[in-house]
Design a protein around this motif. Structure first.
Motif, short mmCIF file in Angstrom:
data_model
loop_
_atom_site.label_atom_id
_atom_site.label_comp_id
_atom_site.label_asym_id
_atom_site.label_seq_id
_atom_site.Cartn_x
_atom_site.Cartn_y
_atom_site.Cartn_z
N VAL A 52 0.86 -1.19 0.00
CA VAL A 52 0.00 0.00 0.00
C VAL A 52 0.89 1.24 0.00
O VAL A 52 1.76 1.39 0.87
CB VAL A 52 -0.93 0.01 1.23
N LEU A 53 0.66 2.12 -0.97
CA LEU A 53 1.46 3.34 -1.13
C LEU A 53 0.54 4.54 -1.32
O LEU A 53 -0.60 4.40 -1.78
CB LEU A 53 2.37 3.23 -2.37
N ARG A 54 1.07 5.72 -0.97
CA ARG A 54 0.36 6.94 -1.32
C ARG A 54 0.43 7.11 -2.84
O ARG A 54 1.43 6.74 -3.47
CB ARG A 54 0.99 8.12 -0.61
N ALA A 55 -0.62 7.65 -3.43
CA ALA A 55 -0.69 7.75 -4.89
C ALA A 55 0.44 8.60 -5.48
O ALA A 55 0.83 8.41 -6.63
CB ALA A 55 -2.04 8.30 -5.32
N ASP A 56 0.98 9.55 -4.68
CA ASP A 56 2.08 10.39 -5.18
C ASP A 56 3.45 9.81 -4.83
O ASP A 56 4.48 10.46 -5.04
CB ASP A 56 1.95 11.81 -4.65
N ASP A 57 3.50 8.59 -4.31
CA ASP A 57 4.78 7.94 -4.00
C ASP A 57 5.52 7.63 -5.30
O ASP A 57 4.90 7.24 -6.30
CB ASP A 57 4.52 6.65 -3.22
N PRO A 58 6.84 7.80 -5.35
CA PRO A 58 7.59 7.50 -6.58
C PRO A 58 7.41 6.07 -7.08
O PRO A 58 7.58 5.81 -8.28
CB PRO A 58 9.05 7.76 -6.16
N LEU A 59 7.08 5.13 -6.19
CA LEU A 59 6.91 3.74 -6.60
C LEU A 59 5.47 3.40 -6.99
O LEU A 59 5.19 2.29 -7.41
CB LEU A 59 7.34 2.81 -5.47
N ALA A 60 4.56 4.36 -6.83
CA ALA A 60 3.14 4.05 -7.00
C ALA A 60 2.78 3.69 -8.43
O ALA A 60 1.76 3.02 -8.66
CB ALA A 60 2.29 5.25 -6.54
N HIS A 61 3.59 4.11 -9.40
CA HIS A 61 3.25 3.85 -10.79
C HIS A 61 3.95 2.60 -11.34
O HIS A 61 3.83 2.31 -12.54
CB HIS A 61 3.60 5.07 -11.66
N CYS A 62 4.64 1.88 -10.48
CA CYS A 62 5.26 0.63 -10.93
C CYS A 62 4.18 -0.43 -11.14
O CYS A 62 3.16 -0.46 -10.45
CB CYS A 62 6.25 0.12 -9.88
N ASP A 63 4.41 -1.30 -12.12
CA ASP A 63 3.46 -2.40 -12.36
C ASP A 63 3.56 -3.44 -11.27
O ASP A 63 2.55 -3.99 -10.83
CB ASP A 63 3.73 -3.03 -13.73
N VAL A 64 4.79 -3.75 -10.86
CA VAL A 64 5.04 -4.70 -9.78
C VAL A 64 6.25 -4.21 -8.99
O VAL A 64 7.04 -3.39 -9.48
CB VAL A 64 5.30 -6.14 -10.29
N LEU A 65 6.40 -4.72 -7.77
CA LEU A 65 7.55 -4.39 -6.95
C LEU A 65 8.09 -5.65 -6.30
O LEU A 65 7.40 -6.68 -6.24
CB LEU A 65 7.17 -3.38 -5.86
N ARG A 66 9.34 -5.54 -5.79
CA ARG A 66 9.94 -6.61 -4.99
C ARG A 66 10.24 -6.06 -3.60
O ARG A 66 10.43 -4.86 -3.41
CB ARG A 66 11.22 -7.13 -5.64
N LEU A 67 10.30 -6.97 -2.62
CA LEU A 67 10.54 -6.55 -1.24
C LEU A 67 11.82 -5.75 -1.09
O LEU A 67 11.89 -4.82 -0.30
CB LEU A 67 10.56 -7.78 -0.32
N ALA A 68 12.85 -6.13 -1.85
CA ALA A 68 14.14 -5.44 -1.74
C ALA A 68 14.03 -3.96 -2.08
O ALA A 68 14.80 -3.13 -1.57
CB ALA A 68 15.17 -6.10 -2.64
N GLU A 69 13.06 -3.59 -2.91
CA GLU A 69 12.88 -2.19 -3.29
C GLU A 69 12.24 -1.37 -2.17
O GLU A 69 12.14 -0.15 -2.28
CB GLU A 69 12.02 -2.11 -4.55
N LEU A 70 11.82 -2.04 -1.11
CA LEU A 70 11.14 -1.37 0.00
C LEU A 70 11.95 -1.39 1.28
O LEU A 70 11.46 -1.02 2.34
CB LEU A 70 9.78 -2.05 0.25
#
Length: 286
Positions: free
Chosen positions: A166-184
């Protein structure tokens, strides 16, 4: 002897650790210790040998454990028979967090059709107790999510859901299609209070210790993201469809799915639980 005190005793006897037993019962350790001391005073003998290395049952404790399990099982049978004789059979259900799950709505409709004479009581539970008060005897059966300590419980899987962040819509990662735990890894995650089931906490932390604000309920999680830019994990359904426009959920590709489960106390012979679980199994397949 009160049945609740006997449930406390059984938890300590099975865990052989007051801290773990308190966590399992979703209570703090001091009142649990006081309850066991009162029980020992009532029995007139020590039930546990306490030492710096741990806790062990005394011979008296071993006898009481067998008897307590039998008494609790018998009490459950008595409750079912008396309710049936009175024509007011009651089933108390604990529901964790996502009561808006469409599976819950289907289950409620199906159960009303198949068991119209049963009085259903619902106990909504926050995120600090994944068993919804089951171990403390507050509910008969819980609709919840695994993983958690399953000692002395019976668990039936109902569905699996993918998990996202769950991210804020203006978060830099919010527009990614998918993410990995390491990116967080460098972000603040919301946490559950001290004493929460360790397996449950570890899963929602992605398997790694994190830092961040303490929350107890789904809405507190969402507000922590909205106000502080905190992040946290959530099942993609149904939460992902009900978020405010300011928040979004991005799928995580390296998280095991979240299991929706029905759970009840091992050995509980209440036939209403069995029928409820069977209806739930069918309702959650659709």
């Amino acid at each position: 002897m009160e049945l609740r005190t006997l449930r406390y005793f059984v938890a300590v006897a099975e865990e052989l650790h007051f801290g773990r037993a308190a966590s399992r019962l979703h209570m703090s350790q001091p009142p649990l210790s006081r309850a066991i001391k009162r029980l020992e005073a009532e029995v007139g003998a020590l039930l546990f040998d306490r030492s710096p290395t741990g806790v062990a049952l005394t011979p008296v404790g071993k006898v009481l454990l067998d008897e307590a399990r039998s008494l609790l099982a018998h009490a459950d049978r008595v409750r079912v028979r008396v309710s049936a004789a009175a024509g007011t059979a009651t089933l108390t259900i604990g529901i964790l967090g996502d009561g808006n799950d469409p599976g819950v709505a289907r289950l409620a409709a199906a159960y009303r059709r198949s068991r119209p004479g049963i009085d259903i009581r619902v106990r909504d539970t926050d995120l600090t107790d994944p068993t919804c008060g089951l171990r403390a005897g507050l509910v008969d059966v819980a609709l919840t999510r695994a993983p958690f300590d399953e000692t002395a419980l019976t668990v039936r899987a109902l569905r699996t859901d993918p998990v996202g962040v769950v991210l804020r819509a203006d978060d830099p990662l919010a527009h990614c299609d998918v993410l990995r735990l390491a990116e967080l890894s460098d972000r603040r995650w919301f946490q559950f209070p001290q004493g929460t089931d360790p397996l449950w906490q570890a899963y929602w932390n992605g398997g790694v210790p994190r830092r961040g604000p303490v929350v107890r309920a789904v809405q507190e999680c969402l507000q922590a993201v909205l106000w502080n830019g905190t992040i946290g994990l959530a099942p993609l359904t149904p939460l992902g469809h009900d978020l405010p426009a300011e928040l979004t959920v991005v799928p995580l590709v390296d998280m095991p799915p979240s299991r929706v489960v029905a759970v009840w106390n091992e050995g509980d012979a209440n036939p209403l639980i069995r029928s409820f679980v069977e209806v739930a199994t069918t309702a959650y397949r659709h």
